[in-house]
Design a protein around this motif. Structure first.
Motif, PDB file in Angstrom:
ATOM      1  N   GLU A   1     -64.558 112.330  71.932  1.00 58.05           N
ATOM      2  CA  GLU A   1     -64.311 110.891  72.084  1.00 58.05           C
ATOM      3  C   GLU A   1     -65.259 110.072  71.207  1.00 58.05           C
ATOM      4  OE1 GLU A   1     -64.671 113.080  74.660  1.00 58.05           O
ATOM      5  OE2 GLU A   1     -62.541 113.157  75.171  1.00 58.05           O
ATOM      6  N   GLU A   2     -66.527 110.473  71.143  1.00 59.09           N
ATOM      7  CA  GLU A   2     -67.484 109.758  70.293  1.00 59.09           C
ATOM      8  C   GLU A   2     -67.106 109.890  68.820  1.00 59.09           C
ATOM      9  OE1 GLU A   2     -71.715 110.002  72.674  1.00 59.09           O
ATOM     10  OE2 GLU A   2     -70.915 111.869  71.830  1.00 59.09           O
ATOM     11  N   ARG A   3     -66.740 111.091  68.408  1.00 60.56           N
ATOM     12  CA  ARG A   3     -66.350 111.306  67.008  1.00 60.56           C
ATOM     13  C   ARG A   3     -65.098 110.504  66.669  1.00 60.56           C
ATOM     14  NH1 ARG A   3     -65.979 117.516  66.971  1.00 60.56           N
ATOM     15  NH2 ARG A   3     -66.344 117.385  69.194  1.00 60.56           N
ATOM     16  N   MET A   4     -64.153 110.457  67.594  1.00 57.57           N
ATOM     17  CA  MET A   4     -62.946 109.652  67.370  1.00 57.57           C
ATOM     18  C   MET A   4     -63.300 108.171  67.261  1.00 57.57           C
ATOM     19  SD  MET A   4     -60.144 111.497  69.837  1.00 57.57           S
ATOM     20  CE  MET A   4     -58.933 110.215  69.536  1.00 57.57           C
ATOM     21  N   HIS A   5     -64.214 107.717  68.106  1.00 62.18           N
ATOM     22  CA  HIS A   5     -64.636 106.316  68.065  1.00 62.18           C
ATOM     23  C   HIS A   5     -65.285 105.983  66.713  1.00 62.18           C
ATOM     24  CE1 HIS A   5     -65.910 102.445  69.573  1.00 62.18           C
ATOM     25  NE2 HIS A   5     -67.139 102.705  69.151  1.00 62.18           N
ATOM     26  N   PHE A   6     -66.170 106.845  66.228  1.00 61.44           N
ATOM     27  CA  PHE A   6     -66.793 106.625  64.911  1.00 61.44           C
ATOM     28  C   PHE A   6     -65.712 106.492  63.841  1.00 61.44           C
ATOM     29  CE2 PHE A   6     -70.610 109.438  66.306  1.00 61.44           C
ATOM     30  CZ  PHE A   6     -71.242 108.353  66.881  1.00 61.44           C
ATOM     31  N   LEU A   7     -64.748 107.390  63.872  1.00 61.28           N
ATOM     32  CA  LEU A   7     -63.681 107.381  62.866  1.00 61.28           C
ATOM     33  C   LEU A   7     -62.785 106.156  63.007  1.00 61.28           C
ATOM     34  CD1 LEU A   7     -62.950 111.175  62.965  1.00 61.28           C
ATOM     35  CD2 LEU A   7     -63.459 109.890  60.868  1.00 61.28           C
ATOM     36  N   GLN A   8     -62.465 105.779  64.229  1.00 59.80           N
ATOM     37  CA  GLN A   8     -61.632 104.588  64.431  1.00 59.80           C
ATOM     38  C   GLN A   8     -62.319 103.347  63.885  1.00 59.80           C
ATOM     39  OE1 GLN A   8     -61.164 105.193  68.619  1.00 59.80           O
ATOM     40  NE2 GLN A   8     -59.166 106.182  68.393  1.00 59.80           N
ATOM     41  N   GLU A   9     -63.618 103.224  64.149  1.00 53.62           N
ATOM     42  CA  GLU A   9     -64.355 102.058  63.640  1.00 53.62           C
ATOM     43  C   GLU A   9     -64.394 102.044  62.115  1.00 53.62           C
ATOM     44  OE1 GLU A   9     -68.208 102.284  65.549  1.00 53.62           O
ATOM     45  OE2 GLU A   9     -67.595 100.803  67.048  1.00 53.62           O
ATOM     46  N   THR A  10     -64.581 103.194  61.502  1.00 55.71           N
ATOM     47  CA  THR A  10     -64.764 103.228  60.051  1.00 55.71           C
ATOM     48  C   THR A  10     -63.452 103.242  59.275  1.00 55.71           C
ATOM     49  OG1 THR A  10     -65.027 105.635  60.117  1.00 55.71           O
ATOM     50  CG2 THR A  10     -67.038 104.317  60.153  1.00 55.71           C
ATOM     51  N   THR A  11     -62.336 103.494  59.950  1.00 52.82           N
ATOM     52  CA  THR A  11     -61.045 103.494  59.248  1.00 52.82           C
ATOM     53  C   THR A  11     -60.138 102.356  59.708  1.00 52.82           C
ATOM     54  OG1 THR A  11     -60.029 105.025  60.827  1.00 52.82           O
ATOM     55  CG2 THR A  11     -61.099 106.005  58.879  1.00 52.82           C
ATOM     56  N   SER A  12     -60.653 101.449  60.504  1.00 57.51           N
ATOM     57  CA  SER A  12     -59.821 100.397  61.099  1.00 57.51           C
ATOM     58  C   SER A  12     -59.153  99.482  60.074  1.00 57.51           C
ATOM     59  CB  SER A  12     -60.633  99.562  62.085  1.00 57.51           C
ATOM     60  OG  SER A  12     -61.680  98.883  61.408  1.00 57.51           O
ATOM     61  N   SER A  13     -59.687  99.394  58.887  1.00 54.29           N
ATOM     62  CA  SER A  13     -59.087  98.519  57.879  1.00 54.29           C
ATOM     63  C   SER A  13     -57.905  99.169  57.150  1.00 54.29           C
ATOM     64  CB  SER A  13     -60.148  98.079  56.866  1.00 54.29           C
ATOM     65  OG  SER A  13     -60.638  99.197  56.158  1.00 54.29           O
ATOM     66  N   TYR A  14     -57.597 100.409  57.473  1.00 56.58           N
ATOM     67  CA  TYR A  14     -56.475 101.116  56.828  1.00 56.58           C
ATOM     68  C   TYR A  14     -55.306 101.170  57.807  1.00 56.58           C
ATOM     69  CZ  TYR A  14     -60.039 102.287  53.499  1.00 56.58           C
ATOM     70  OH  TYR A  14     -61.037 102.201  52.573  1.00 56.58           O
ATOM     71  N   SER A  15     -54.249 100.463  57.481  1.00 57.46           N
ATOM     72  CA  SER A  15     -53.111 100.355  58.400  1.00 57.46           C
ATOM     73  C   SER A  15     -52.327 101.657  58.520  1.00 57.46           C
ATOM     74  CB  SER A  15     -52.183  99.232  57.950  1.00 57.46           C
ATOM     75  OG  SER A  15     -51.669  99.509  56.659  1.00 57.46           O
ATOM     76  N   ASN A  16     -52.509 102.563  57.586  1.00 50.07           N
ATOM     77  CA  ASN A  16     -51.749 103.818  57.631  1.00 50.07           C
ATOM     78  C   ASN A  16     -52.589 104.999  58.124  1.00 50.07           C
ATOM     79  OD1 ASN A  16     -53.301 103.861  55.256  1.00 50.07           O
ATOM     80  ND2 ASN A  16     -51.790 105.072  54.135  1.00 50.07           N
ATOM     81  N   VAL A  17     -53.640 104.708  58.895  1.00 51.87           N
ATOM     82  CA  VAL A  17     -54.494 105.771  59.442  1.00 51.87           C
ATOM     83  C   VAL A  17     -54.459 105.728  60.969  1.00 51.87           C
ATOM     84  CG1 VAL A  17     -56.873 106.622  59.697  1.00 51.87           C
ATOM     85  CG2 VAL A  17     -56.060 105.845  57.467  1.00 51.87           C
ATOM     86  N   GLN A  18     -54.315 106.899  61.531  1.00 53.57           N
ATOM     87  CA  GLN A  18     -54.412 107.079  62.978  1.00 53.57           C
ATOM     88  C   GLN A  18     -55.477 108.140  63.227  1.00 53.57           C
ATOM     89  OE1 GLN A  18     -50.916 108.824  64.757  1.00 53.57           O
ATOM     90  NE2 GLN A  18     -51.976 109.252  66.678  1.00 53.57           N
ATOM     91  N   VAL A  19     -56.301 107.959  64.238  1.00 52.80           N
ATOM     92  CA  VAL A  19     -57.296 108.951  64.627  1.00 52.80           C
ATOM     93  C   VAL A  19     -56.823 109.603  65.915  1.00 52.80           C
ATOM     94  CG1 VAL A  19     -59.700 109.347  65.286  1.00 52.80           C
ATOM     95  CG2 VAL A  19     -59.153 107.659  63.510  1.00 52.80           C
ATOM     96  N   ASP A  20     -56.881 110.922  65.942  1.00 51.13           N
ATOM     97  CA  ASP A  20     -56.395 111.679  67.090  1.00 51.13           C
ATOM     98  C   ASP A  20     -57.286 112.911  67.253  1.00 51.13           C
ATOM     99  OD1 ASP A  20     -54.731 112.325  69.210  1.00 51.13           O
ATOM    100  OD2 ASP A  20     -53.074 113.034  67.968  1.00 51.13           O
ATOM    101  N   SER A  21     -57.020 113.702  68.263  1.00 50.32           N
ATOM    102  CA  SER A  21     -57.754 114.958  68.437  1.00 50.32           C
ATOM    103  C   SER A  21     -56.776 116.064  68.794  1.00 50.32           C
ATOM    104  CB  SER A  21     -58.821 114.820  69.532  1.00 50.32           C
ATOM    105  OG  SER A  21     -58.213 114.657  70.792  1.00 50.32           O
ATOM    106  N   PHE A  22     -57.227 117.287  68.606  1.00 50.40           N
ATOM    107  CA  PHE A  22     -56.386 118.430  68.947  1.00 50.40           C
ATOM    108  C   PHE A  22     -57.267 119.637  69.216  1.00 50.40           C
ATOM    109  CE2 PHE A  22     -57.241 119.322  64.564  1.00 50.40           C
ATOM    110  CZ  PHE A  22     -57.081 120.681  64.379  1.00 50.40           C
ATOM    111  N   ASP A  23     -56.680 120.608  69.911  1.00 48.76           N
ATOM    112  CA  ASP A  23     -57.279 121.928  69.987  1.00 48.76           C
ATOM    113  C   ASP A  23     -56.144 122.923  69.793  1.00 48.76           C
ATOM    114  OD1 ASP A  23     -56.032 121.790  72.466  1.00 48.76           O
ATOM    115  OD2 ASP A  23     -57.883 121.782  73.598  1.00 48.76           O
ATOM    116  N   GLY A  24     -56.496 124.146  69.551  1.00 48.41           N
ATOM    117  CA  GLY A  24     -55.465 125.127  69.252  1.00 48.41           C
ATOM    118  C   GLY A  24     -55.224 125.217  67.760  1.00 48.41           C
ATOM    119  N   LEU A  25     -54.046 125.703  67.402  1.00 45.69           N
ATOM    120  CA  LEU A  25     -53.716 125.897  65.990  1.00 45.69           C
ATOM    121  C   LEU A  25     -53.317 124.582  65.330  1.00 45.69           C
ATOM    122  CD1 LEU A  25     -51.600 129.187  66.125  1.00 45.69           C
ATOM    123  CD2 LEU A  25     -53.984 128.922  65.394  1.00 45.69           C
TER     124      LEU A  25
END
Length: 163
Positions: free
Chosen positions: A48-72
Motif C-alpha cells: 500500500e505504501e509503495r502504491m501510494h508513492f507511485l500514485q503521488e509521483t504519476t498523478s499527472s499522467y492521465s494514462n497511468v494506473q497503479v495497481d498491485s498483484f501477486d502470483g504470475l
C-alpha cells in the motif's frame, strides 16, 4: 488499444523506475504500474505504501494506473487485458535474468510481448537496494535518486531529524 504493464517491487520507487514509467506513457496507450506483492521478500515498505508513492509521483499522467498483484505476471495481465510487459534494463546482468523471464512468459502467454527499455545512463547504477543501504546512513545522499515523498519516508524510517 495497447495496454502495457510495468511490473516491479518498487521498494522504494526511484527516479530510475519513474524514467521507465514516463517513457512507457509515451509509447503505449495505457500503462499499469503493477506493484508485486512477493511473499518471499521482506520489503521495507508495504504494498500500500509503495502504491501510494507511485500514485503521488504519476498523478499527472492521465494514462497511468497503479495497481498491485501477486502470483504470475501473465495471469495478472490476462485479467487486465494487457498485451505488453515493459521492463527496464540497467546492465547485462539485468538482461540475462529478464531474457529468461520473457521466455517463460512467452511460453505461458504467447500473445503477450515483452519490451525492454534501456535505462537512462544517469540511473544505470541505481537500484532500490542501493537506495535503502545509503539512506540507512544518510538519507540526504539519495535526495536526487528518489522522489521527495519517498525521501521524506526514508528519513522517518531511519529516524533522521530535519534541521
Amino acid at each position: 488499444m495497447s495496454i502495457a504493464v510495468v511490473p516491479g517491487s518498487f521498494d522504494p520507487v526511484t527516479y530510475g523506475h519513474l524514467d521507465i514509467i514516463v517513457r512507457a506513457t509515451k509509447a503505449f496507450d495505457y500503462v499499469i504500474v503493477a506493484v508485486l506483492n512477493n511473499r518471499a521478500k521482506n520489503p521495507m515498505f508495504t504494498v500500500e505504501e509503495r502504491m501510494h508513492f507511485l500514485q503521488e509521483t504519476t498523478s499527472s499522467y492521465s494514462n497511468v494506473q497503479v495497481d498491485s498483484f501477486d502470483g504470475l505476471l501473465v495471469d495478472y495481465m490476462k485479467q487486465k487485458n494487457a498485451n505488453v510487459i515493459v521492463k527496464g534494463l540497467r546492465a547485462i546482468s539485468d538482461f540475462e535474468y529478464e531474457l529468461q523471464m520473457a521466455a517463460i512468459n512467452r511460453k505461458l502467454a504467447p500473445t503477450i510481448e515483452t519490451f525492454f527499455m534501456m535505462t537512462n545512463h544517469q540511473f544505470s547504477f541505481l537500484s532500490s537496494s542501493i537506495v535503502k543501504e545509503v539512506a540507512r546512513y544518510n538519507p540526504d545522499e539519495v535526495s536526487d535518486l528518489v522522489p521527495p515523498n519517498v525521501l521524506k519516508e526514508l528519513k522517518e524510517r531511519f529516524n533522521v531529524k530535519e534541521p
